[in-house]
Design a protein around this motif. Sequence first.
Motif, PDB file in Angstrom:
ATOM      1  N   GLN A  81       0.859  -1.262  -0.142  1.00 31.48           N
ATOM      2  CA  GLN A  81       0.063   0.064  -0.018  1.00 31.48           C
ATOM      3  C   GLN A  81       0.844   1.387   0.007  1.00 31.48           C
ATOM      4  N   VAL A  82       1.864   1.189   0.812  1.00 30.42           N
ATOM      5  CA  VAL A  82       2.700   2.337   0.930  1.00 30.42           C
ATOM      6  C   VAL A  82       3.576   2.545  -0.433  1.00 30.42           C
ATOM      7  N   HIS A  83       4.004   1.426  -1.148  1.00 31.88           N
ATOM      8  CA  HIS A  83       4.517   1.786  -2.331  1.00 31.88           C
ATOM      9  C   HIS A  83       3.585   1.882  -3.389  1.00 31.88           C
ATOM     10  N   GLY A  84       2.336   1.914  -3.367  1.00 32.52           N
ATOM     11  CA  GLY A  84       1.546   2.342  -4.337  1.00 32.52           C
ATOM     12  C   GLY A  84       1.536   1.232  -5.662  1.00 32.52           C
ATOM     13  N   ALA A  85       1.620   1.982  -6.752  1.00 32.28           N
ATOM     14  CA  ALA A  85       1.516   1.082  -8.019  1.00 32.28           C
ATOM     15  C   ALA A  85       2.920   0.295  -7.993  1.00 32.28           C
ATOM     16  N   LEU A  86       4.004   0.876  -7.576  1.00 31.66           N
ATOM     17  CA  LEU A  86       5.175  -0.064  -7.686  1.00 31.66           C
ATOM     18  C   LEU A  86       4.976  -1.067  -6.917  1.00 31.66           C
ATOM     19  N   GLY A  87       4.259  -1.335  -5.778  1.00 31.33           N
ATOM     20  CA  GLY A  87       4.044  -2.382  -4.940  1.00 31.33           C
ATOM     21  C   GLY A  87       3.474  -3.653  -5.459  1.00 31.33           C
ATOM     22  N   VAL A  88       2.433  -3.394  -6.549  1.00 27.95           N
ATOM     23  CA  VAL A  88       2.070  -4.333  -7.148  1.00 27.95           C
ATOM     24  C   VAL A  88       2.607  -4.982  -8.588  1.00 27.95           C
ATOM     25  N   THR A  89       3.760  -4.302  -8.878  1.00 24.28           N
ATOM     26  CA  THR A  89       4.827  -4.895  -9.760  1.00 24.28           C
ATOM     27  C   THR A  89       5.445  -5.781  -9.430  1.00 24.28           C
ATOM     28  N   ASP A  90       6.263  -6.492 -10.137  1.00 22.40           N
ATOM     29  CA  ASP A  90       7.311  -7.335  -9.800  1.00 22.40           C
ATOM     30  C   ASP A  90       8.748  -6.583  -9.870  1.00 22.40           C
ATOM     31  N   ASP A  91       8.677  -5.440  -9.788  1.00 22.29           N
ATOM     32  CA  ASP A  91       9.964  -4.740  -9.721  1.00 22.29           C
ATOM     33  C   ASP A  91      10.547  -4.854  -8.295  1.00 22.29           C
ATOM     34  N   THR A  92       9.507  -5.486  -7.185  1.00 19.72           N
ATOM     35  CA  THR A  92      10.192  -5.375  -5.881  1.00 19.72           C
ATOM     36  C   THR A  92       9.696  -6.899  -5.749  1.00 19.72           C
ATOM     37  N   VAL A  93      10.049  -7.528  -4.322  1.00 18.48           N
ATOM     38  CA  VAL A  93       9.896  -8.711  -4.244  1.00 18.48           C
ATOM     39  C   VAL A  93       8.366  -8.781  -3.331  1.00 18.48           C
ATOM     40  N   LEU A  94       7.961  -7.514  -2.928  1.00 19.62           N
ATOM     41  CA  LEU A  94       6.464  -7.639  -2.509  1.00 19.62           C
ATOM     42  C   LEU A  94       5.435  -8.481  -2.893  1.00 19.62           C
ATOM     43  N   ALA A  95       5.182  -8.399  -4.278  1.00 15.20           N
ATOM     44  CA  ALA A  95       3.937  -8.950  -4.932  1.00 15.20           C
ATOM     45  C   ALA A  95       4.255 -10.488  -5.085  1.00 15.20           C
ATOM     46  N   TYR A  96       5.624 -10.752  -5.082  1.00 13.75           N
ATOM     47  CA  TYR A  96       5.966 -12.178  -4.930  1.00 13.75           C
ATOM     48  C   TYR A  96       5.486 -12.809  -3.718  1.00 13.75           C
ATOM     49  N   TRP A  97       5.746 -12.359  -2.772  1.00 12.51           N
ATOM     50  CA  TRP A  97       5.184 -12.503  -1.374  1.00 12.51           C
ATOM     51  C   TRP A  97       3.788 -12.532  -1.047  1.00 12.51           C
ATOM     52  N   TYR A  98       3.127 -11.524  -1.628  1.00 11.82           N
ATOM     53  CA  TYR A  98       1.779 -11.395  -1.739  1.00 11.82           C
ATOM     54  C   TYR A  98       1.131 -12.585  -2.278  1.00 11.82           C
ATOM     55  N   ARG A  99       1.612 -13.069  -3.438  1.00 14.34           N
ATOM     56  CA  ARG A  99       1.153 -14.207  -4.149  1.00 14.34           C
ATOM     57  C   ARG A  99       1.460 -15.336  -3.360  1.00 14.34           C
ATOM     58  N   HIS A 100       2.731 -15.735  -2.854  1.00 15.67           N
ATOM     59  CA  HIS A 100       3.174 -16.981  -2.492  1.00 15.67           C
ATOM     60  C   HIS A 100       3.086 -17.428  -1.028  1.00 15.67           C
ATOM     61  N   GLU A 101       2.822 -16.089  -0.268  1.00 12.44           N
ATOM     62  CA  GLU A 101       2.614 -16.390   1.256  1.00 12.44           C
ATOM     63  C   GLU A 101       1.200 -16.362   1.785  1.00 12.44           C
ATOM     64  N   ARG A 102       0.516 -16.038   0.894  1.00 11.67           N
ATOM     65  CA  ARG A 102      -0.986 -16.066   1.328  1.00 11.67           C
ATOM     66  C   ARG A 102      -1.461 -17.408   2.071  1.00 11.67           C
ATOM     67  N   ALA A 103      -0.827 -18.189   1.373  1.00 11.67           N
ATOM     68  CA  ALA A 103      -1.226 -19.660   1.678  1.00 11.67           C
ATOM     69  C   ALA A 103      -0.726 -20.038   3.362  1.00 11.67           C
ATOM     70  N   ALA A 104      -0.025 -18.956   3.877  1.00 10.43           N
ATOM     71  CA  ALA A 104       0.464 -19.183   4.969  1.00 10.43           C
ATOM     72  C   ALA A 104      -0.605 -19.710   6.201  1.00 10.43           C
ATOM     73  N   ARG A 105      -1.850 -18.986   5.878  1.00  9.92           N
ATOM     74  CA  ARG A 105      -2.857 -19.013   6.688  1.00  9.92           C
ATOM     75  C   ARG A 105      -3.648 -20.529   6.542  1.00  9.92           C
ATOM     76  N   ILE A 106      -3.154 -21.383   5.689  1.00 10.33           N
ATOM     77  CA  ILE A 106      -3.844 -22.511   5.182  1.00 10.33           C
ATOM     78  C   ILE A 106      -3.017 -23.677   5.627  1.00 10.33           C
ATOM     79  N   TYR A 107      -1.877 -23.930   5.072  1.00  5.67           N
ATOM     80  CA  TYR A 107      -1.097 -24.918   5.093  1.00  5.67           C
ATOM     81  C   TYR A 107      -0.356 -25.054   6.471  1.00  5.67           C
TER      82      TYR A 107
END
Length: 400
Positions: free
Chosen positions: A351-377
Amino acid sequence: MNFDVSEEMTVRLEMIREFMDREVIPLEGEMLHGDDATLAEGVAAAQAKVKQMGLWAPNHPVEYGGLGLSMVDHGLFAEAVGRSPLGMSVFGTQAPDAGNVEILHMFGTNEQHERWLRPLVAGEIRSCFSMTEPNTAGSNPTLLETTAVLERGEWVVNGQKWFSSSADGAAFAIVMAVTDPDAPVHRRASMIIVPTDTPGFGLVRNVSVMGHAGEGWASHAEVIYQGCRVPEGNLLGPRGGGFAIAQERLGPGRIHHCMRWLGIAQRAFEMMCAYANERVIEPDGSTLADKQVIQHWAAELSAEIRSARLLTLHAAWMIDRHGAKAARDEISAIKFTVANTMLRAVDTAIQVHGALGVTDDTVLAYWYRHERAARIYDGADEVHKSSLGRRIMRRAAPVG
């Protein structure tokens, strides 16, 4: 309770943090945008340096090439390397291999140790853990449909699994299957080692998660077992002991995950703070960091991360001194607490990174995709909350 870090571990952690910043985090660009072969070369080179530094496989048994860290020390290590998605692999402690090493060491025979455990700790082979099924509740391993029947000195395995993470390229799977269907519910299943080159082992696909189907160690595979025949000696632990072994594996494994998640949370937090201080949003030169709402987010996240860290260290301390069974409450509490703290940190940083945050120019979007499963597995949040709450209510109930 004492969480003081020894001088030796303090030096190790300093070496690890410096190595992560210098050698591992720069590889993330290749992971997000580059060539798989180039990434593999970079990871292999980093692994070789880790071995030269004497920091390979910190949580694994000393007699098989690891450092044999306590659970508390391993938790501190996992947080340090968890700052990057590549950290665990570079240091030889990635899931599911880490959990498989633990149960092979605890329950394996001497022959199994030499054939599977030693090369697994050395990083010469990879493995997978094959328990979750598409048609049964993954949080309740007493409902398994996969079967293993003993015929003329061989186990014949039949069934369908998925989310057998890292099956793509693994040398063997540890399969949880029903061996005694008429036994009491917690004694029906056993664990069996199945080499992936066994006829009848079929890797159907790498399941696409949030739009991305990983490969190799980053995969979550669907596997079909069709008349897989392995020797009777491939049974891991006692017959009917699958459920008990799974609990031994999953308890410490949740510590590993939670400390890795804290590493993610801390780095996401640091990225958020750095970007907020850099991002100018007013003609007078004021930045995002000057806004009260950002300051509130920073204060709240800092407190949450520190609280989650202490909760996790306490659970690790309990396991070291009293065993995983005695630490059931602490393990359940950290599983849902730390997962949610980590996800809040990643989401807020985006949210703080804005548009940059949802791109793959940082690792944040990768974590958003891959770590959502943390509440399941390893047990969905709701399962851990229910089991913990039930135990709390029982202890509080009037006698009689």
